[in-house]
Design an enzyme around this catalytic site. Sequence first.
Site: not given
Length: 318
Positions: A15, A64, A85, A165
């Site tokens: 990412g 994940l 994420s 988050k």
Amino acid sequence: MAATKGKLCVTGAGGYLGSWVVQLLLSKGYSVHGTVREPADAKYAHLSKLEKASDNLKLFKADLLDYNSLYSAVEGCSGVFHVASPVPSITVPNPEVELMDPAVKGTLNVLEVCAQVKVKRVVVVSSGAAVSMNPSWPKGKVMDESCWSNEEYCTSTKNWYCLSKTKAESQAFEYAKQSGLDVVTVCPTLIWGPILQSTVNASSMALIKLLKGYETVENKFRLVVDVRDVAEALLLAYEKPEAEGRYICSAHAVWTKDLVEKLRSIYPSFNYPKNFSEGGEEQKLSSEKLKRLGWRYRTLEETLIDSVERYHKTEILD
């Protein structure tokens, strides 16, 4: 793998931020295990081109939500940077599946593996979004690490990213308390700066939109930090023995309208927005705690110039 400082694992290595973390760790002499969804995918080709990657970077296919795939990536590592994420660029139809599970369950899976493997420290990338969504924080008061986004407020305003988050970070600390695992979190605000990967990520899109001739944009108050400075912050959080708790990571506070003027003064020929609709309110987040750890950051000009030059090179703006 060549002899190095030690082995570290980076989740979400392909990412935007993950790629810069991998590059920084390789440049500092670490061996890196990087998790990606599909190592053979061409969108991760940039990782093998990083300096020292051929000797010191190994990519692992991991999900994940799949404990065993994470275990093979983390095994043998003394530290883990949990960067992966989901960051949506559009409204999410099914937040529970697309955001909450990977963020919350995914983080707990990573931590459980880390406890099992007995890693020295885990640095979890949280977000300024886990700090700033708090309506009961006194207006005008600078937000520090004691400020947490309110989960009910995130839910009622449908801010699923903020909720994911916040939940992931608070549960990470909960798990650390129960297990004795050393967990440090870093909460970056809006991340800009040059991209290493070939695909455009959500946060970079917010800058590209200002250069692409959208007629009207919202005059949002932006808290900006350079992707390279976030990578440095994560390394500090790992290497400094005294690092503990959470660290807000934010460098520049600017209204979108002023940002456009700054860009125009450097690059006069882009087709900038003509109108600005009313934006949100001003929020101040303090990175003082991180600065005390030795963190420094680039100027906003440097971040903007390096971002735009990189977009040119990769033909993103064409």
